[in-house]
Design a protein around this motif. Structure first.
Motif, PDB file in Angstrom:
ATOM      1  N   ASP A 179       3.033   7.804  -0.168  1.00 12.72           N
ATOM      2  CA  ASP A 179       1.911   7.934  -0.837  1.00 12.72           C
ATOM      3  C   ASP A 179       1.573   7.052  -2.017  1.00 12.72           C
ATOM      4  O   ASP A 179       0.722   7.622  -3.007  1.00 12.72           O
ATOM      5  N   VAL A 180       1.794   5.814  -2.035  1.00 11.62           N
ATOM      6  CA  VAL A 180       1.708   5.279  -3.192  1.00 11.62           C
ATOM      7  C   VAL A 180       0.148   4.866  -3.446  1.00 11.62           C
ATOM      8  O   VAL A 180      -0.207   4.992  -4.961  1.00 11.62           O
ATOM      9  N   VAL A 196       6.250  -4.897   1.179  1.00  9.19           N
ATOM     10  CA  VAL A 196       5.332  -5.729   0.240  1.00  9.19           C
ATOM     11  C   VAL A 196       6.173  -6.737  -0.731  1.00  9.19           C
ATOM     12  O   VAL A 196       7.136  -6.231  -1.183  1.00  9.19           O
ATOM     13  N   LEU A 197       5.915  -7.717  -0.542  1.00  7.18           N
ATOM     14  CA  LEU A 197       6.322  -8.942  -1.346  1.00  7.18           C
ATOM     15  C   LEU A 197       5.570  -8.985  -2.403  1.00  7.18           C
ATOM     16  O   LEU A 197       4.365  -9.374  -2.393  1.00  7.18           O
ATOM     17  N   PRO A 229       0.478  -3.090  -2.720  1.00  2.01           N
ATOM     18  CA  PRO A 229      -0.179  -2.947  -4.042  1.00  2.01           C
ATOM     19  C   PRO A 229       0.611  -3.437  -5.257  1.00  2.01           C
ATOM     20  O   PRO A 229       0.233  -3.272  -6.481  1.00  2.01           O
ATOM     21  N   TYR A 230       1.933  -4.074  -5.039  1.00  2.00           N
ATOM     22  CA  TYR A 230       2.947  -4.180  -5.883  1.00  2.00           C
ATOM     23  C   TYR A 230       3.067  -5.889  -6.095  1.00  2.00           C
ATOM     24  O   TYR A 230       3.388  -6.552  -5.087  1.00  2.00           O
ATOM     25  N   GLN A 250       9.969 -10.040  -5.414  1.00  2.00           N
ATOM     26  CA  GLN A 250      10.225  -8.729  -5.360  1.00  2.00           C
ATOM     27  C   GLN A 250      10.075  -8.186  -3.981  1.00  2.00           C
ATOM     28  O   GLN A 250       8.967  -8.528  -3.274  1.00  2.00           O
ATOM     29  N   ILE A 251      10.544  -7.335  -3.372  1.00  2.00           N
ATOM     30  CA  ILE A 251      10.798  -6.898  -2.055  1.00  2.00           C
ATOM     31  C   ILE A 251      10.700  -5.464  -1.998  1.00  2.00           C
ATOM     32  O   ILE A 251      11.689  -4.659  -2.368  1.00  2.00           O
ATOM     33  N   GLU A 252       9.580  -4.621  -1.638  1.00  2.00           N
ATOM     34  CA  GLU A 252       9.545  -3.273  -1.474  1.00  2.00           C
ATOM     35  C   GLU A 252       9.370  -2.831   0.137  1.00  2.00           C
ATOM     36  O   GLU A 252       8.772  -3.562   0.766  1.00  2.00           O
ATOM     37  N   ILE A 253      10.251  -1.962   0.522  1.00  2.00           N
ATOM     38  CA  ILE A 253      10.434  -1.221   1.587  1.00  2.00           C
ATOM     39  C   ILE A 253       9.735   0.067   1.539  1.00  2.00           C
ATOM     40  O   ILE A 253      10.033   0.810   0.860  1.00  2.00           O
ATOM     41  N   ARG A 254       8.661   0.396   2.495  1.00  2.00           N
ATOM     42  CA  ARG A 254       8.173   1.814   2.859  1.00  2.00           C
ATOM     43  C   ARG A 254       9.244   2.440   3.281  1.00  2.00           C
ATOM     44  O   ARG A 254      10.006   2.530   4.240  1.00  2.00           O
ATOM     45  N   ARG A 255       9.503   3.645   2.485  1.00  2.00           N
ATOM     46  CA  ARG A 255      10.560   4.508   2.527  1.00  2.00           C
ATOM     47  C   ARG A 255      10.610   5.335   3.880  1.00  2.00           C
ATOM     48  O   ARG A 255      11.719   5.564   4.370  1.00  2.00           O
TER      49      ARG A 255
END
Length: 300
Positions: A179-180, A196-197, A229-230, A250-255
């Protein structure tokens, strides 16, 4: 969970050194800690508080040392103190007492998500984290015992790579809530990508490195976005200096790709994702070796 990856309350940061030929590759998970200090003093239920965790992220990337990388992880939760914030990213109004040096609260602090978090958000609704302000001594203790040791370990790994190899590739590892966009108040947002990179709008690493990781992940079937969005915050902004051959992403993974957000338990998607990240690390290691082979730096 593997015993060597369990959170240890007796140390603020864990470091796993390369088990293969070392590369100038450093991976860090600043927000996956689950050892909650006894002096936290939070006023919200633990189930809600844990929404701030990047739970299991260091486990997902556990094979990094086998590819020649150093893997670093915080053992404490980001809601206690956030190492991906500047030491001065505090609002004087949140502190009981006078801070001894000038502060520089940034956008995250204004959102209640600075060095010391002030709220937890679920379904767009913020809940205050504390029933009272933290004292100067309490915040300083968190900085001394947790924030500074983490930054010292990460800086040591980065600097050692630069000294030995003339450069470094740094992966800053995170996960993101489903829900970011609601948390960010975005009503016209696109569908959240699986990954998201973030490179702070092209300023923290070489574009080809971003493309390599994005294309590899897409090849596995994941959706990938860049800086949406990051974009990345303190750590990659401090480390990433591509003009000096210091690359930070930065590497973000959707939980929901790998766990249940309510229970924090891994689900059936965890193992396949872990296997894909192992393959990705192999691709990254090959890329770094290629960059070293084409340079004048000494190759181990």
């Amino acid at each position: 969970m593997d015993d060597d990856l369990r959170p240890r309350p007796d140390t603020p940061v864990e470091v796993w050194h390369p088990t293969a030929a070392p590369l100038p590759l450093v991976c860090d998970s600043p927000h996956s800690g689950t050892a909650y200090p006894e002096d936290f003093g939070h006023a919200v239920p633990m189930q809600l508080l844990r929404r701030g965790e990047d739970t299991h992220v260091h486990r997902l990337w556990r094979s990094a040392p086998a590819h020649g990388a150093t893997l670093i992880a915080a053992t404490f939760p980001r809601t206690y103190i956030d190492v991906n914030r500047a030491e001065t990213d505090l609002d004087p109004a949140q502190i009981d007492g006078e801070w001894p040096v000038p502060l520089a609260p940034g956008p995250k602090t204004r959102q209640g998500l600075g060095l010391v978090w002030q709220q937890i958000v679920k379904d767009g609704v913020p809940t205050p984290l504390y029933a009272r302000r933290r004292t100067v001594a309490e915040v300083q203790r968190r900085i001394e015992r947790y924030w500074r040791p983490y930054h010292a370990q990460l800086a040591q790994a980065i600097d050692a790579s630069v000294r030995r190899f003339g450069g470094v590739w740094h992966l800053n590892l995170h996960s993101m809530p489903n829900d970011v966009y609601k948390r960010l108040g975005r009503v016209d947002a696109p569908q959240l990508a699986d990954f998201v990179l973030g490179d702070r709008d092209g300023t923290t690493c070489a574009p080809e490195f971003v493309h390599l990781i994005a294309d590899t992940l897409k090849g596995f079937g994941y959706s990938v976005a860049v800086n949406e969005p990051y974009k990345g915050v303190e750590l990659i902004g401090r480390i990433g200096q591509p003009q000096l051959n210091r690359h930070s992403l930065q590497i973000e993974i959707r939980r929901p790709v790998y766990m249940d957000e309510d229970t924090r338990a891994p689900h059936a998607g965890f193992a396949p994702l872990q296997q894909h990240l192992d393959l990705l690390l192999g691709v990254v290691a090959q890329y770094v070796r290629g960059r070293l082979a084409g340079s004048e730096q000494n190759w181990p």
